[in-house]
Scaffold this motif. Sequence first.
Motif, PDB file in Angstrom:
ATOM      1  N   PRO A 292      24.170 -44.893  -7.089  1.00  0.00           N
ATOM      2  CA  PRO A 292      24.250 -43.427  -7.064  1.00  0.00           C
ATOM      3  C   PRO A 292      25.523 -42.950  -7.744  1.00  0.00           C
ATOM      4  CG  PRO A 292      24.812 -44.334  -4.918  1.00  0.00           C
ATOM      5  CD  PRO A 292      24.373 -45.499  -5.766  1.00  0.00           C
ATOM      6  N   THR A 322      13.059 -44.117  -6.253  1.00  0.00           N
ATOM      7  CA  THR A 322      14.234 -43.437  -6.793  1.00  0.00           C
ATOM      8  C   THR A 322      14.130 -43.315  -8.310  1.00  0.00           C
ATOM      9  OG1 THR A 322      15.597 -44.378  -5.020  1.00  0.00           O
ATOM     10  CG2 THR A 322      16.759 -43.457  -6.924  1.00  0.00           C
ATOM     11  N   CYS A 324      15.992 -43.052 -11.744  1.00  0.00           N
ATOM     12  CA  CYS A 324      17.304 -43.488 -12.227  1.00  0.00           C
ATOM     13  C   CYS A 324      17.318 -43.485 -13.753  1.00  0.00           C
ATOM     14  CB  CYS A 324      17.610 -44.926 -11.794  1.00  0.00           C
ATOM     15  SG  CYS A 324      17.621 -45.230 -10.048  1.00  0.00           S
TER      16      CYS A 324
END
Length: 343
Positions: A292, A322, A324
Motif C-alpha cells: 500500500p 486488490t 494495484c
Amino acid sequence: MPLPDTDFPADPYPGRVPGFSFAHVDERSHPLRRDPRHGWTVDGHPLDHWLARHGGAPRAQRVPVLAYGSNRCPSKITWLRRALGMGEGPVVALRVRTRGIAAVWASGLRKRDGQRPAVLAAAPGVVEEHVVWLATPDQIAVLDRCEGRDERFRLARLRTGEVHTEDGGTPVVEPWCYVAHGAVRRPLRVDGALVRCADLPQEAAQGLAGAPADDGLDAPTVTGAPHPDEWPPALFAYGLLSPGERSWHLLAPHAAGAPWRATVDGTVYDTRLGYPALRRGTGDRAPGWVVPLRDPAAVLPALDDHEGAQYRRERVVTSDGTTCWAYVWAESFDGLAPLPTGW
C-alpha cells in the motif's frame, strides 16, 4: 455490434442507459466483453489496443469516476462532445454495482429544461447499478464544466458504500465522484425521506415538494485535477522491489502499511539479467507482494525511471481483489524461461 445513440435517448432525464459496459466513440456504443486472457475487449480486440486504434489514452492514463445520472447515457456523451468540446476520444464506461449509496432526486430543477437532476446520497443496504467512467484528465475537465464544479457539485473521493464492477466483482476503491455542493443540488427530503431515482420517474419527480437535506456521504473534496497515478494506491511487487530484495529501499519509505502476500494472473520469467519479468494473461498465478502506498503520484514517476523502458506500468487485480499497479515486461519473451512457482 456497436449500437447508435438513437437506441439510448437522453430525454427524459437521466436518459436510457445500456445494460452492459461499453466504449463510446462516433455516436456509437461498442459493448465491452471480458476475456480470460486479455481482460476487457472491444470488437474482439484488447481494450488498450482498441483505444490506441481510435486515438484514445490507455487505461493506465485514466481514473475511475462514478456516474449515477445522465452521464451514463450515450446520447449525453455525444452532447458533451458537441456542446462542451469534450473531443472525439473514446469514453470507457464500466457497468458497476453499488451498495450503501443511491441516486436520489435533488432539491432544485435544471434551468435549461426544468427537469430534476440526480444527486448521490448514503443509503445503507441499498444496491443499485450505475457506471464508472475510466476518464482521461481532459474528459474530467469537461465534466467539471458540465457539473458546475464548486458551484452546483464538488468533485470528491467517495468513501461511503461499495463499488464493484460486474465482470466478477472487482472493487473500485474511492472512485472520484461529483456530489452535491450548492443548495439546489442537495438531496430532496420528502415526508422525512430521500426519494430514490429508481423509485420515481422524472415526470413525477418534477412535482415533488420538500426540503434540502444532507447527503450523509463520507466524500472528501478533491483539490485540483485528478492525476491517473493517484489510483490505485498500491503496487504489486514481484521482483527486486519486493520486501527484503535489493531495490526495496526505493519503495519502503512510501509504504502506507505492512505489505501482504498475493498473486496475480500471469507468469514470472527469468530474464537472465538479474531481475524477473511478469507476463500477463497466461492463466497461471504469479506470486508477489501488495504494497500500500501513501502517495502513489509522488513515488511512481521515480519507479518508472528505475524500471526503465523494458517495463510498462499496468493496473492489475490480485487474488484478494486488490487493484494495484504492476510493472509488466514490455519486451519479447523469446528465449526466456518461466521461474518455478513460488520462487
